[in-house]
Enzyme design. Structure first.
Site, PDB file in Angstrom:
ATOM      1  N   GLN A 114       0.823  -1.206   0.000  1.00 41.72           N
ATOM      2  CA  GLN A 114       0.000   0.000   0.000  1.00 41.72           C
ATOM      3  C   GLN A 114       0.855   1.253   0.000  1.00 41.72           C
ATOM      4  O   GLN A 114       0.508   2.263  -0.619  1.00 41.72           O
ATOM      5  CB  GLN A 114      -0.927  -0.009   1.221  1.00 41.72           C
ATOM      6  CG  GLN A 114      -2.127   0.905   1.084  1.00 41.72           C
ATOM      7  CD  GLN A 114      -2.999   0.525  -0.107  1.00 41.72           C
ATOM      8  OE1 GLN A 114      -3.058  -0.635  -0.500  1.00 41.72           O
ATOM      9  NE2 GLN A 114      -3.644   1.501  -0.714  1.00 41.72           N
ATOM     10  N   HIS A 167       2.139   3.191  -3.304  1.00 38.03           N
ATOM     11  CA  HIS A 167       1.285   4.046  -4.132  1.00 38.03           C
ATOM     12  C   HIS A 167       1.808   5.474  -4.195  1.00 38.03           C
ATOM     13  O   HIS A 167       1.766   6.109  -5.256  1.00 38.03           O
ATOM     14  CB  HIS A 167      -0.140   4.074  -3.578  1.00 38.03           C
ATOM     15  CG  HIS A 167      -0.980   2.929  -4.024  1.00 38.03           C
ATOM     16  ND1 HIS A 167      -1.389   2.753  -5.315  1.00 38.03           N
ATOM     17  CD2 HIS A 167      -1.498   1.879  -3.337  1.00 38.03           C
ATOM     18  CE1 HIS A 167      -2.120   1.655  -5.416  1.00 38.03           C
ATOM     19  NE2 HIS A 167      -2.204   1.107  -4.237  1.00 38.03           N
ATOM     20  N   GLU A 173      -9.313   3.517   4.369  1.00 43.67           N
ATOM     21  CA  GLU A 173      -9.718   3.102   3.025  1.00 43.67           C
ATOM     22  C   GLU A 173      -9.749   1.578   2.933  1.00 43.67           C
ATOM     23  O   GLU A 173     -10.734   0.979   2.485  1.00 43.67           O
ATOM     24  CB  GLU A 173      -8.733   3.683   2.019  1.00 43.67           C
ATOM     25  CG  GLU A 173      -8.992   3.305   0.583  1.00 43.67           C
ATOM     26  CD  GLU A 173      -7.883   3.788  -0.337  1.00 43.67           C
ATOM     27  OE1 GLU A 173      -8.149   3.890  -1.550  1.00 43.67           O
ATOM     28  OE2 GLU A 173      -6.754   4.054   0.133  1.00 43.67           O
ATOM     29  N   HIS A 174      -8.652   0.929   3.304  1.00 43.40           N
ATOM     30  CA  HIS A 174      -8.562  -0.531   3.317  1.00 43.40           C
ATOM     31  C   HIS A 174      -8.334  -0.988   4.761  1.00 43.40           C
ATOM     32  O   HIS A 174      -7.489  -0.418   5.462  1.00 43.40           O
ATOM     33  CB  HIS A 174      -7.374  -1.032   2.485  1.00 43.40           C
ATOM     34  CG  HIS A 174      -7.341  -0.522   1.079  1.00 43.40           C
ATOM     35  ND1 HIS A 174      -6.693   0.651   0.732  1.00 43.40           N
ATOM     36  CD2 HIS A 174      -7.865  -1.023  -0.066  1.00 43.40           C
ATOM     37  CE1 HIS A 174      -6.814   0.842  -0.568  1.00 43.40           C
ATOM     38  NE2 HIS A 174      -7.519  -0.146  -1.074  1.00 43.40           N
ATOM     39  N   ASP A 184      -7.335  -4.880  -5.368  1.00 41.39           N
ATOM     40  CA  ASP A 184      -7.043  -3.811  -6.321  1.00 41.39           C
ATOM     41  C   ASP A 184      -7.275  -4.250  -7.760  1.00 41.39           C
ATOM     42  O   ASP A 184      -7.366  -3.403  -8.656  1.00 41.39           O
ATOM     43  CB  ASP A 184      -5.583  -3.358  -6.173  1.00 41.39           C
ATOM     44  CG  ASP A 184      -5.392  -2.410  -5.012  1.00 41.39           C
ATOM     45  OD1 ASP A 184      -6.386  -1.886  -4.485  1.00 41.39           O
ATOM     46  OD2 ASP A 184      -4.228  -2.192  -4.614  1.00 41.39           O
ATOM     47  N   HIS A 243     -49.070  25.839   2.490  1.00 38.95           N
ATOM     48  CA  HIS A 243     -49.036  24.381   2.383  1.00 38.95           C
ATOM     49  C   HIS A 243     -50.387  23.799   2.797  1.00 38.95           C
ATOM     50  O   HIS A 243     -50.956  22.930   2.121  1.00 38.95           O
ATOM     51  CB  HIS A 243     -47.940  23.801   3.295  1.00 38.95           C
ATOM     52  CG  HIS A 243     -46.562  23.909   2.743  1.00 38.95           C
ATOM     53  ND1 HIS A 243     -45.956  25.097   2.459  1.00 38.95           N
ATOM     54  CD2 HIS A 243     -45.646  22.944   2.427  1.00 38.95           C
ATOM     55  CE1 HIS A 243     -44.730  24.883   1.999  1.00 38.95           C
ATOM     56  NE2 HIS A 243     -44.523  23.574   1.960  1.00 38.95           N
TER      57      HIS A 243
END
Length: 432
Positions: free
Chosen positions: A254, A257, A319-320, A350, A409
């Site tokens: 990870q 990235h 995220e993960h 992924d 209304h």
């Protein structure tokens, strides 16, 4: 053999400041970048193709046509090695299979006799998919962003990529992309959001990108829907008895990235923490962004109990999220996606599990999960009342409207209920 002298940061859960620096970290805003993005977006909005082509040539290095023709896409796809073609097709089939199950369904219900509420599910008309250029081509990003809208029934899927390599062209074919443009950065986002003579305006923009892309998506979001704000990638692993070498491999994967990526192990086991730190030193690649990411944003938190580890993971809303068992997973409810068990490698998600890898970051997973086919449909209600149904529910509606001080209304309901030309409340005695 250990590569370099990287020491993975290990902190005790009692050190609140250190824990906060790992779990609560957010990238700071860059006012200079935001101003530059605002200028680019506004130029493309007002000047259209003239500005778009200028930025594409100066920033993307465009030399030729802005749009990739069908013949070019087919020729590029034909050059892709057979093994890669097979892998792309396998991934595409699995993404589509999962996406089909994600679509909401139409239904109708009668809350009261004569009152029907129906849910209508209609695909968006046109979607824009951003595919990063990056250091290497990213066909998986195209598959993940383009297949769900096609499954949802979107008729036009427009993809942009600053440098669409042959494997990206293959992915475009497999995903059923309608048009592909050689565009990247903030100017690509602006073109999709507002439209130019060359690039059609879309209903929604999806896909990951760098800080320029993220800032541009935030800039246009008030006028063109986006998926979500995507920051640097994240992984949190909650484990007390996992395999150190495998955990280290997942953290490094990870971290490669982006130098801003976050990779964190949360464990009640001191033995596991030290073993994982040792494995990271042994497995660390000599180059690439993983080393910088782990030094700046990575770490291991040693907790007093497993319960505390779960509390920290929930706080981070990563995220993960990777964990040891289904029992743990049931308690870990704030994450973009959850991987359960030793063989549920995050990297497989992924590419080839079928689940979408476009996921919320920076705590946004506290409120939602990843991109899905449901993001590409309009879910609206259709309401139909018979006269008898209206007469049955209108009195309560009038009372509520008057309680809120909204007399018009109430009048709009009373005029139907009374069958008169005015919905105003009658006063005085009625004559015979």
């Amino acid at each position: 053999m250990e590569h370099g002298a990287l020491a993975m940061r290990i902190v005790e859960s009692a050190n609140r400041r250190a824990v906060a620096s790992l779990l609560d970290w957010r990238p700071g805003r860059d006012p200079v970048l935001e101003r530059q993005v605002a200028r680019i977006v506004e130029r493309v909005r007002t000047d259209g193709d003239a500005a778009l082509l200028k930025y594409a040539r100066s920033l993307d290095g465009l030399d030729g046509s802005i749009e990739v023709t069908t013949a070019e896409i087919e020729a590029g796809a034909a050059r892709v090695p057979a093994a890669v073609k097979s892998a792309v097709r396998i991934a595409a089939r699995r993404i589509a299979r999962v996406a089909r199950r994600q679509l909401p369904r139409a239904w109708s219900v009668f809350p009261a006799p004569g009152v029907e509420i129906a849910q209508r599910v209609v695909p968006l008309d046109r979607v824009g998919c951003y595919v990063p250029g990056g250091r290497h081509p990213l066909p998986s990003s195209l598959l993940m962003t383009a297949i769900p809208p096609r499954v949802a029934g979107v008729s036009e899927v427009i993809a942009v990529c600053p440098r669409p390599e042959p494997v990206v062209m293959l992915a475009a074919l497999e995903a059923g992309v309608t048009r592909l443009f050689r565009l990247g950065g903030a100017h690509a986002i602006a073109a999709l959001a507002y439209g130019t003579r060359s690039v059609p305006r879309v209903d929604k923009i999806v896909g990951p990108g760098n800080a320029w892309v993220a800032a541009a998506k935030a800039r246009v979001a008030a006028e063109c829907a986006i998926d979500f704000f995507a920051g640097p990638s994240e992984i949190a692993i909650v484990s007390r008895d996992g395999r150190p070498a495998w955990i280290a491999a997942d953290l490094i994967a990870q971290a490669e990235h982006d130098p801003d990526a976050r990779a964190i192990l949360i464990t009640p086991s001191r033995r596991l923490a030290t073993a994982v730190a040792r494995q990271i030193r042994q497995q660390m690649p000599e180059d690439g962004p993983a080393r910088a990411a782990l030094v700046q944003n990575g770490g291991i938190v040693i907790t007093r109990t497993l319960d505390e580890a779960i509390v920290f993971a929930q706080r981070m809303a990563p995220e993960h999220l990777v964990c040891d068992s289904p029992a743990m997973a049931a308690r870990l409810t704030r994450a973009g996606t959850v991987f359960v068990g030793a063989y549920s490698a995050q990297a497989s998600g992924d590419y080839v599990t079928g689940s979408n890898h476009v996921l919320p970051t920076m705590g946004a997973a506290a409120a939602r999960g990843g991109l899905s086919a449901a993001d590409f449909v309009r879910v609206t209600t259709v309401q139909r009342l018979s006269e008898a149904g209206f007469r049955r529910i209108a009195p309560a509606g009038i009372v509520l409207a008057e309680a809120e001080g909204l007399s018009a209304h109430a009048a709009s309901m009373r005029i139907r209920l009374n069958g008169t030309q005015t919905g105003r409340r009658r006063t005085g005695r009625r004559t015979r």
